[in-house]
Design an enzyme around this catalytic site. Structure first.
Site, PDB file in Angstrom:
ATOM      1  N   HIS A 191      38.116  47.373 124.621  1.00 22.33           N
ATOM      2  CA  HIS A 191      38.855  47.286 123.351  1.00 22.33           C
ATOM      3  C   HIS A 191      38.943  45.858 122.829  1.00 22.33           C
ATOM      4  CE1 HIS A 191      39.947  51.436 124.352  1.00 22.33           C
ATOM      5  NE2 HIS A 191      39.771  51.554 123.060  1.00 22.33           N
ATOM      6  N   ARG A 299      42.040  53.879 114.623  1.00 23.16           N
ATOM      7  CA  ARG A 299      42.627  53.907 115.972  1.00 23.16           C
ATOM      8  C   ARG A 299      44.127  53.624 115.840  1.00 23.16           C
ATOM      9  NH1 ARG A 299      37.355  51.291 117.329  1.00 23.16           N
ATOM     10  NH2 ARG A 299      36.465  52.434 119.073  1.00 23.16           N
ATOM     11  N   ARG A 334      43.029  59.023 113.941  1.00 28.16           N
ATOM     12  CA  ARG A 334      43.081  59.531 115.308  1.00 28.16           C
ATOM     13  C   ARG A 334      44.497  59.361 115.819  1.00 28.16           C
ATOM     14  NH1 ARG A 334      39.563  56.770 119.853  1.00 28.16           N
ATOM     15  NH2 ARG A 334      41.141  55.156 119.709  1.00 28.16           N
ATOM     16  N   GLU A 433      34.642  63.040 123.883  1.00 25.95           N
ATOM     17  CA  GLU A 433      34.462  61.806 124.654  1.00 25.95           C
ATOM     18  C   GLU A 433      34.657  62.027 126.148  1.00 25.95           C
ATOM     19  OE1 GLU A 433      37.252  58.835 123.273  1.00 25.95           O
ATOM     20  OE2 GLU A 433      38.836  60.301 123.012  1.00 25.95           O
ATOM     21  N   ASP A 457      33.740  56.280 125.567  1.00 23.11           N
ATOM     22  CA  ASP A 457      34.358  56.983 126.695  1.00 23.11           C
ATOM     23  C   ASP A 457      33.416  58.014 127.296  1.00 23.11           C
ATOM     24  OD1 ASP A 457      36.920  55.899 127.274  1.00 23.11           O
ATOM     25  OD2 ASP A 457      37.579  56.588 125.306  1.00 23.11           O
ATOM     26  N   ARG A 467      34.437  51.044 131.466  1.00 21.34           N
ATOM     27  CA  ARG A 467      33.829  50.316 130.348  1.00 21.34           C
ATOM     28  C   ARG A 467      34.302  48.874 130.236  1.00 21.34           C
ATOM     29  NH1 ARG A 467      36.601  53.704 125.374  1.00 21.34           N
ATOM     30  NH2 ARG A 467      36.444  51.858 124.110  1.00 21.34           N
ATOM     31  N   CYS A 504      31.471  58.063 116.541  1.00 23.85           N
ATOM     32  CA  CYS A 504      32.227  56.851 116.212  1.00 23.85           C
ATOM     33  C   CYS A 504      32.261  55.846 117.363  1.00 23.85           C
ATOM     34  CB  CYS A 504      33.639  57.211 115.768  1.00 23.85           C
ATOM     35  SG  CYS A 504      34.582  58.074 117.027  1.00 23.85           S
TER      36      CYS A 504
HETATM   37  C1  PEP Z   1      34.977  56.145 122.059  1.00 24.27           C
HETATM   38  O1  PEP Z   1      35.484  56.396 123.157  1.00 24.27           O
HETATM   39  O2  PEP Z   1      33.749  56.123 121.866  1.00 24.27           O
HETATM   40  C2  PEP Z   1      35.831  55.821 120.908  1.00 24.27           C
HETATM   41  C3  PEP Z   1      35.329  55.659 119.706  1.00 24.27           C
HETATM   42  O3  PEP Z   1      37.156  55.652 121.137  1.00 24.27           O
HETATM   43  P1  PEP Z   1      37.785  54.310 121.784  1.00 24.27           P
HETATM   44  O4  PEP Z   1      36.695  53.276 121.805  1.00 24.27           O
HETATM   45  O5  PEP Z   1      38.927  53.914 120.933  1.00 24.27           O
HETATM   46  O6  PEP Z   1      38.189  54.771 123.138  1.00 24.27           O
HETATM   47 MG    MG Z   2      37.600  56.807 123.311  1.00 25.65          MG
END
Ligand code: PEP
Ligand code: MG
Length: 573
Positions: A191, A299, A334, A433, A457, A467, A504
């Site tokens: 993130h 988000r 979301r 995801e 995810d 990640r 996304c």
């Molecule tokens: C993902 O998991 O690909 C996603 C877009 O959500 P985030 O990156 O906020 O977990």
């Molecule tokens: Mg995600």
């Protein structure tokens, strides 16, 4: 000059003095005392409380001037807590009973308060947890004579150097002063990386352990977020390169502006909707600047990560601001995706052994139903100002989706009961995801209006690769066959059920991957706004037939390296 390589996490090149951001909140000394030490420990507590009080009073006055009465009242609540005789009583009792230093007594008091407040069913009482943390951190800071580091008050341009950055560290930081970011941990889809790209701050993450120790505050740091290179004390060659990169950037920005009003379509006219991912409402200006056709992922949890839990009214205002600014273009909000690396101690979402596999996102919301419904009501109320879609994160079973839809129905009913008008046709969708969701997407498609594939995810859970862990980042390959197959499966199930499918995750922001995804059947991609021009150019460079043939070939490859080579040989991007 010393050069270090890391993960190129956010593009751009920058040079500025280092600012070391070291969170030492874990370093609270704990030691035994004797009964004779208790009066001195209490004196230390009184002195630190007094200093904290003065500081809070000054903050309250500043907030009143700059932000108004409502914001200032937060600090009144802090002062009330400081002056509460019950707090002093409890600290004194703890010192007498446990014979540990006053810092330990304060920490146990904090844990007790947080447990009590966060287990309350009333969200207003739960919100007090952040006040407790704030006051306690302030007192501990004075006891330990530590300067409180704030990323909001930076007055000069710096490169932020840290071991790790949590999303909450980045919310509210002074974006105009932070010219670059270097962290020891983190990967491209962590993130911190996503936020750095959203804020357009060059970043190199995952440079490995002990980097922070090599840097002195104020030392010149060069960050190349395109190549993943960091230089401490860069020489003249590096500095010249920075200048050339800046000229190239200005040229690129000019071309991007020209591309803004051209629709994204393949050479032979297949339209692809390119929409944007945002974290905070003020990114909307950027979304419009880059010509996004809507917001594919808001988000919303980032509204909650600034150390304060927004209530219904505050959220309603934030969502309304975004949807109004988008002037009728779709905005997919979301619902709260808290947990994992987005810890929110204020709500009790922390301290798990395996947070990424734990109490996260929809799992959290289905338990904290009042908090969830407060958010849903705020979104529903904002829906009359434009076109909102609601998206649930981390759905892994149909039961979760049905329960989430049930709570949404309750929230709709509550809005109506209060006389609020809402969009009666609001669409609801889910993130795909978690591998189980992709595998069972046919079943899930019957209970929602759209899918959005979250490859960040989906890759993490399919490949068993954290990640944010740079040690295993090499396994998070861009074209894992398993992930490609799950994407293909989801698209197929979505097409069969006649529901929209978008993607996304960060994969959508890579031009070559975007062509591949279009070839696999996607007609909507959501990414950081700044990635849109390059993705648009890539889509405009192929026919749909070429993209489809490329995807077909890619899916017959054995590994990620082969797919990369194929894309590089067929696309001149
Ligand atoms: C993902 O998991 O690909 C996603 C877009 O959500 P985030 O990156 O906020 O977990
Ligand atoms: Mg995600």
């Amino acid at each position: 000059m010393r050069i270090t390589k890391g993960i190129a996490a956010s593009p751009g090149v920058s040079i500025a003095p280092a600012f070391l951001f070291i969170d030492d909140s874990a370093d609270i000394p704990q030691y035994h005392i004797t009964t004779a030490d208790i009066p001195a420990e209490l004196d230390r507590f009184h002195e630190a409380s007094l200093l904290a009080k003065r500081e809070i009073e000054a903050l309250r006055d500043r907030a009143k001037l700059e932000a108004g009465e409502e914001q200032a009242s937060i600090f009144d609540a802090h002062l009330m807590m400081l002056e509460d005789p019950e707090v002093l009583d409890q600290i004194e009792r703890s010192l007498n009973e446990n014979l540990f230093n006053v810092e330990s007594a304060i920490l146990s008091f904090e844990t007790e308060m947080v447990d009590k407040l966060s287990s309350s069913p009333d969200p207003l009482i739960q919100e007090r947890v952040s006040d407790v943390h704030d006051v306690i951190r302030r007192i501990l800071g004075h006891l330990l004579k530590k300067e409180r580091i704030s990323l909001a008050d930076l007055e000069t341009e710096v490169i932020l150097v840290a071991k790790d950055l949590l999303p909450s560290d980045m919310v509210g930081m002074s974006r105009s002063m932070i010219k670059g970011i270097v962290t020891e941990s983190g990967g491209r889809t962590s993130h911190a990386a996503i936020l750095a790209r959203a804020f357009e701050i060059p970043a190199v993450l995952g440079v490995g352990p002990n980097f922070v120790e090599q840097v002195k505050p104020g030392q010149s740091i060069y960050v190349d977020g395109d190549k993943g290179v960091v230089a401490i004390d860069p020489d003249e060659i590096f500095i010249q390169r920075e200048k050339a990169a800046r000229v190239a950037r200005i040229q690129r920005e000019k071309e991007n502006r020209e591309l803004r009003s051209i629709p994204a379509q393949t050479k032979d006219g297949t339209r692809i909707s390119l929409v944007a991912n945002i974290e905070m409402p003020d990114e909307v200006a950027n979304v419009i600047e880059y010509g996004a056709e809507g917001i594919g992922l808001f988000r919303s949890e980032f509204l909650f990560l600034g150390g304060h839990v927004p209530g219904e009214e505050e959220q309603y205002k934030a969502y309304s601001k975004v949807v109004q600014a988008m002037e009728g273009k779709p905005v997919t909000i979301r619902t709260l995706d808290i947990g994992g690396d987005k810890v929110l101690p204020e709500l009790g979402a922390m301290g798990e052994k395996n947070p990424l596999l734990g109490w996260r996102a929809i799992r959290f919301c289905l338990e904290k139903t009042e908090l969830f419904k407060t958010q849903l009501r705020a979104i529903l109320r904002a829906s009359i100002h434009g076109k909102i879609k609601i998206m649930f994160p981390m759905i892994s079973t149909i039961d979760e989706l049905i329960r989430a839809q049930g709570l949404l129905a309750e929230a709709k009913w509550e809005c109506k009961a209060h006389g609020y008008e809402i969009d009666p046709n609001i669409e609801t969708g889910i993130m795909i995801e978690v591998p189980s969701a992709a595998i069972c997407a046919d079943v899930l498609a019957r209970s929602c209006d759209f899918f959005s594939i979250g490859t960040n995810d989906l890759s993490q859970y399919t490949l068993a690769v954290d990640r944010g862990n740079q040690k295993v980042a090499y396994l998070n390959e861009p074209y894992s066959l398993a992930v490609l197959r799950l994407i293909r499966m989801t698209i197929g199930y979505g097409e069969h059920a006649h529901i929209g499918v978008s993607l996304c995750g960060e994969m959508a922001a890579d031009p070559a991957s975007a062509v591949l995804l279009v070839g696999m059947g996607l007609r909507s991609l959501s990414m950081s706004a700044s990635a849109i021009p390059a993705v648009k150019r890539a889509i405009m460079s192929v026919t749909i037939e070429q993209a489809t043939a490329l995807a077909h070939q890619a899916l017959s490859m054995n590994n990620s390296a082969q797919v990369s080579a194929l894309l590089a040989s067929k696309l001149s991007l």
